[in-house]
Design a protein around this motif. Structure first.
Motif, mmCIF file in Angstrom:
data_model
loop_
_atom_site.group_PDB
_atom_site.id
_atom_site.type_symbol
_atom_site.label_atom_id
_atom_site.label_comp_id
_atom_site.label_asym_id
_atom_site.label_seq_id
_atom_site.Cartn_x
_atom_site.Cartn_y
_atom_site.Cartn_z
ATOM 1 N N SER A 156 79.458 -5.394 -25.263
ATOM 2 C CA SER A 156 79.024 -4.595 -24.171
ATOM 3 C C SER A 156 77.857 -3.576 -24.458
ATOM 4 C CB SER A 156 80.249 -4.169 -23.233
ATOM 5 O OG SER A 156 80.910 -3.402 -23.827
ATOM 6 N N MET A 157 78.565 -2.816 -25.353
ATOM 7 C CA MET A 157 77.448 -1.736 -25.916
ATOM 8 C C MET A 157 76.228 -2.143 -26.601
ATOM 9 S SD MET A 157 76.956 1.528 -26.192
ATOM 10 C CE MET A 157 78.445 2.427 -26.081
ATOM 11 N N MET A 158 76.302 -3.320 -27.179
ATOM 12 C CA MET A 158 75.085 -4.067 -27.743
ATOM 13 C C MET A 158 74.416 -4.373 -26.697
ATOM 14 S SD MET A 158 76.213 -5.679 -31.747
ATOM 15 C CE MET A 158 77.492 -6.629 -31.108
ATOM 16 N N ARG A 159 74.827 -4.777 -25.824
ATOM 17 C CA ARG A 159 74.137 -5.416 -24.649
ATOM 18 C C ARG A 159 73.318 -4.537 -23.818
ATOM 19 N NH1 ARG A 159 75.517 -6.186 -19.336
ATOM 20 N NH2 ARG A 159 77.697 -5.895 -20.107
ATOM 21 N N GLN A 160 73.850 -3.348 -23.801
ATOM 22 C CA GLN A 160 73.426 -2.250 -23.038
ATOM 23 C C GLN A 160 72.198 -1.592 -23.884
ATOM 24 O OE1 GLN A 160 76.429 0.662 -22.107
ATOM 25 N NE2 GLN A 160 77.738 -0.776 -20.580
ATOM 26 N N ILE A 161 72.326 -1.647 -25.035
ATOM 27 C CA ILE A 161 71.332 -1.107 -25.845
ATOM 28 C C ILE A 161 69.912 -1.983 -25.872
ATOM 29 C CG2 ILE A 161 70.918 -0.473 -28.307
ATOM 30 C CD1 ILE A 161 73.656 0.460 -28.873
ATOM 31 N N ALA A 162 70.402 -3.130 -25.985
ATOM 32 C CA ALA A 162 69.103 -4.492 -25.813
ATOM 33 C C ALA A 162 68.615 -4.264 -24.521
ATOM 34 C CB ALA A 162 69.826 -5.843 -25.942
ATOM 35 N N ASP A 163 69.096 -3.625 -23.586
ATOM 36 C CA ASP A 163 68.638 -3.602 -22.182
ATOM 37 C C ASP A 163 67.706 -2.263 -22.123
ATOM 38 O OD1 ASP A 163 69.772 -6.061 -21.335
ATOM 39 O OD2 ASP A 163 71.506 -4.947 -20.192
ATOM 40 N N LEU A 164 68.292 -1.276 -22.970
ATOM 41 C CA LEU A 164 67.643 -0.019 -23.023
ATOM 42 C C LEU A 164 66.259 -0.190 -23.714
ATOM 43 C CD1 LEU A 164 67.374 3.035 -22.800
ATOM 44 C CD2 LEU A 164 68.956 3.198 -24.784
ATOM 45 N N THR A 197 66.894 -7.966 -30.843
ATOM 46 C CA THR A 197 68.443 -8.076 -31.667
ATOM 47 C C THR A 197 68.982 -7.107 -32.028
ATOM 48 O OG1 THR A 197 67.291 -10.370 -32.415
ATOM 49 C CG2 THR A 197 68.983 -9.508 -33.461
ATOM 50 N N VAL A 198 70.146 -7.017 -31.909
ATOM 51 C CA VAL A 198 70.895 -5.929 -32.052
ATOM 52 C C VAL A 198 72.037 -6.199 -33.264
ATOM 53 C CG1 VAL A 198 72.535 -4.159 -31.136
ATOM 54 C CG2 VAL A 198 70.928 -4.806 -29.770
ATOM 55 N N MET A 199 72.077 -5.440 -34.377
ATOM 56 C CA MET A 199 72.970 -5.700 -35.388
ATOM 57 C C MET A 199 73.759 -4.712 -35.560
ATOM 58 S SD MET A 199 73.684 -8.321 -37.800
ATOM 59 C CE MET A 199 74.525 -8.138 -39.100
ATOM 60 N N ASP A 200 75.038 -4.928 -35.817
ATOM 61 C CA ASP A 200 76.139 -4.117 -36.182
ATOM 62 C C ASP A 200 76.402 -4.051 -37.742
ATOM 63 O OD1 ASP A 200 78.250 -2.231 -36.150
ATOM 64 O OD2 ASP A 200 79.749 -3.704 -35.419
ATOM 65 N N TRP A 201 76.249 -2.934 -38.342
ATOM 66 C CA TRP A 201 76.472 -2.828 -39.581
ATOM 67 C C TRP A 201 77.911 -2.914 -40.010
ATOM 68 C CZ3 TRP A 201 72.620 1.605 -40.425
ATOM 69 C CH2 TRP A 201 71.238 0.856 -40.646
ATOM 70 N N GLY A 202 78.668 -2.242 -39.233
ATOM 71 C CA GLY A 202 80.085 -2.206 -39.530
ATOM 72 C C GLY A 202 80.899 -3.538 -39.215
ATOM 73 N N GLY A 203 80.755 -4.262 -37.996
ATOM 74 C CA GLY A 203 81.294 -5.319 -37.770
ATOM 75 C C GLY A 203 80.590 -6.683 -38.116
ATOM 76 N N GLY A 204 79.547 -6.495 -38.250
ATOM 77 C CA GLY A 204 78.764 -7.710 -38.995
ATOM 78 C C GLY A 204 78.558 -8.739 -37.757
ATOM 79 N N GLU A 205 78.436 -8.172 -36.591
ATOM 80 C CA GLU A 205 78.283 -8.915 -35.496
ATOM 81 C C GLU A 205 76.935 -8.714 -35.095
ATOM 82 O OE1 GLU A 205 80.143 -11.316 -33.807
ATOM 83 O OE2 GLU A 205 81.723 -11.064 -34.945
ATOM 84 N N SER A 206 76.351 -9.593 -34.074
ATOM 85 C CA SER A 206 74.785 -9.381 -33.713
ATOM 86 C C SER A 206 74.712 -9.879 -32.317
ATOM 87 C CB SER A 206 73.989 -10.122 -34.593
ATOM 88 O OG SER A 206 74.095 -11.556 -34.492
ATOM 89 N N TYR A 207 73.832 -9.435 -31.223
ATOM 90 C CA TYR A 207 73.527 -9.755 -30.315
ATOM 91 C C TYR A 207 72.008 -9.978 -30.076
ATOM 92 C CZ TYR A 207 72.486 -9.399 -25.203
ATOM 93 O OH TYR A 207 72.137 -9.614 -23.841
ATOM 94 N N ARG A 208 71.848 -11.070 -29.475
ATOM 95 C CA ARG A 208 70.236 -11.342 -28.845
ATOM 96 C C ARG A 208 70.066 -11.549 -27.511
ATOM 97 N NH1 ARG A 208 66.098 -15.763 -32.025
ATOM 98 N NH2 ARG A 208 64.246 -15.034 -30.940
#
Length: 560
Positions: free
Chosen positions: A189-197, A211-222
């Motif tokens: 949800s945080m990555m989705r909000q950052i993509a909207d921002l 595209t939002v990439m998380d270094w710690g968790g290895g997950e990504s959101y597009r």
């Protein structure tokens, strides 16, 4: 005061018995002691520290830049505590100046875009360079904004813009790299909000190009503009928002129960839009215009009569007989006309309902077992104020769990929405108990660790005290090792006078008769050791009182 006076007197007498060189050495050593004490006091005062910029937290990049700037300036008295820095209060200006010289001042509150526009105001800089600077400044501004979000330690933004040219459309793209606090994963949800921002920060940027990439968790959101996409479905987004709302509201209500485990599931009405319009007609019309007209007519006509034929002209001629006329004829008529215009009455009602509203909310609440024990102990102490917790019996956990479950359900009854007909509200709230394990207590530091830690902080003070002590010992030992002055040696030798022998109690001080010389081994000894003359004379009197009397008599006579 007497104690201080005696110490001052002893110091004056000691100083008077010193040789000039001893006095100079004593003064120098006293100066060393005073300077050392002053240095100790100033060191203790200068050891006070404070947090940089009022305790502001910094990112890893900012901390690394500031430490590099201080290392180049030779400043090493700072301390890094988490994301904050402690610096000496007395050297605060030096540390801040070093940050400015090393270009390591945090950018919080500053706009990189404004700086880029100010630099690019020169007419000699090509527009392409200005555009690149502006693009880079937008990236830096967005990265600084993301670093200030809760749960985000570091953020990097890469933005690319290709302008439209012949045979090619304009294209924009952005990639955002995040690092959560303590390297923990960032929620979707945080990555989705950052993509909207990001889509709002860069004008014209489409969601599918972010595209939002998380270094710690290895997950990504597009991001996606497709309304059928999972992340874009309004039902799921509304469901997450409603669950967070109820969880926050219920957690505040249950804060008195300790560390509760809370789970909330919200079921929404899937209707996205509902609008109702109702139109009703009134069978009785409402008159809007009425017209009335009336016409009355009356006609009167005389009847037939008179002489038949023509009236003769002769005055005396025979005349025809006259016939009497009929009665007068009268006719009357009445005419009326009425017209009415009316409108049929009706009423219209339009109803609009909010979409995606909760229709069922279920809650699970986990209460720690330590809460029941605390409640039982508190009730026991209230009923028995003269006893302690150790005297309390074993609590009835089953009874307390049932009581707590009823209280929680009663508290949440007003928090949940109205349920459907036939549903049991209490079935929507489930309470369970869990065993809360004690948090492991870190071991206490050993005596050796405590001692080493204290020595690491106080070694300079101890060294200065040792230096002062050694200096004072050296001063006193050096003073005592100095030879006595010439006057002291003369006094010890009796100024060349012969000390009379002891005559016992029959000695006549007024008689000039010769006195038998005392044995050589019984002659009184009078030596000046550097101490007080009073003590040395007392010692002489104890050894041979008669000799002391004769010696004093001889001195007084010579002085007279």
């Amino acid at each position: 005061m007497n104690f201080l006076d005696s110490i001052g007197k002893q110091i004056r007498e000691l100083f008077a018995t010193m040789t000039p060189s001893a006095r100079i050495m004593a003064a120098l050593m006293a100066g060393v002691v005073i300077v050392s004490l002053g240095w100790i006091v100033s060191t203790q005062q200068s050891s006070q520290t404070e947090y940089l910029f009022g305790g502001q937290s910094f990112s890893e990049d900012e901390l690394n830049l500031m430490e590099r700037a201080w290392g180049e300036a030779g400043l090493r008295s700072y301390e890094r505590i988490g994301k904050r820095l402690k610096i000496p209060t007395a050297e605060k200006d030096l540390y801040i100046k070093a940050l400015g010289s090393g270009n390591a001042v945090p950018l919080a509150g500053q706009s990189a875009l404004a700086d880029a526009l100010n630099v690019g105001s020169s007419p000699f800089i090509p527009p392409s360079i200005v555009a690149e600077k502006v693009k880079h400044a937008r990236q830096e501004d967005l990265a600084q904004i993301l670093k200030g979000l809760p749960g985000i330690d570091d953020a990097r933004v890469s933005y690319d813009l290709k302008e439209a040219r012949f045979g090619r459309d304009a294209h924009q793209g952005a990639v955002i790299f995040l690092r959560g606090s303590a390297n923990r994963p960032v929620s979707m949800s945080m990555m989705r909000q950052i993509a909207d921002l990001a889509t709002n920060h860069f004008p014209g940027l489409k969601p599918e190009n972010v595209t939002v990439m998380d270094w710690g968790g290895g997950e990504s959101y597009r991001g996606s503009s497709d309304p059928l996409d999972v992340e874009q479905q309004p039902y799921l987004r509304a469901q997450r928002d409603w669950e967070e709302f109820y969880e926050r509201k219920i957690r505040e209500e249950l804060s008195v129960y300790g560390d509760v485990k809370l789970g909330v599931i919200v079921e929404l009405d899937p209707t996205l839009k509902r609008e109702t319009e109702e139109l009703k007609y009134d069978p009785t019309g409402t008159a809007t215009q009425a017209t009335n007209s009336r016409k009355d007519t009356k006609n009167a006509k005389a009847g037939n009569g008179g002489r038949p034929g023509a009236e003769p002209n002769a005055a005396f001629a025979n005349k025809s007989a006259s016939v009497s006329g009929a009665a007068e004829q009268v006719s009357e008529s009445k005419e009326s006309q009425e017209s009415l215009s009316s409108v049929i009455g009706h009423s219209a009602t339009v109803t609009k309902e909010a979409p995606l509203t909760p229709k069922r909310v279920s809650v699970t609440v986990g209460v720690p077992e330590s809460y029941y024990r605390k409640v039982a102990a508190q009730r026991f102490l209230s009923d028995n104020p003269d006893k302690s917790v150790k005297d309390a019996p074993a609590p009835d956990l089953a009874k307390l769990q049932k009581e707590t479950e009823d209280n929680i359900r009663a508290a949440l009854e007003g928090q949940l929405p109205q349920v459907r007909q036939g549903d049991d509200r209490f079935q929507l709230v489930k309470v369970y108990s869990y065993t809360d394990l004690p948090t492991p207590i870190p071991p206490d530091p050993t005596l050796l660790q405590t001692t080493l830690n204290w020595l690491s902080q106080s070694w300079s003070t101890l060294a200065m005290f040792m230096l002062v002590g050694v200096g004072m010992l050296m001063m006193f030992s050096w003073v005592r090792a100095q030879p006595s002055s010439v006057s002291d040696r003369d006094f010890a030798q009796g100024f060349g006078l012969e000390v009379p022998a002891s005559m016992g109690d029959s000695l006549d001080l007024g008689d000039n008769a010769p006195v038998a010389e005392a044995p050589k081994e019984n002659k009184p000894k009078f030596e000046v050791t550097g101490g007080e003359i009073k003590e040395e004379l007392s010692s002489l009197v104890k050894q041979n009182p008669d000799a002391a009397v004769n010696l004093l008599r001889t001195w007084i006579a010579d002085a007279a």
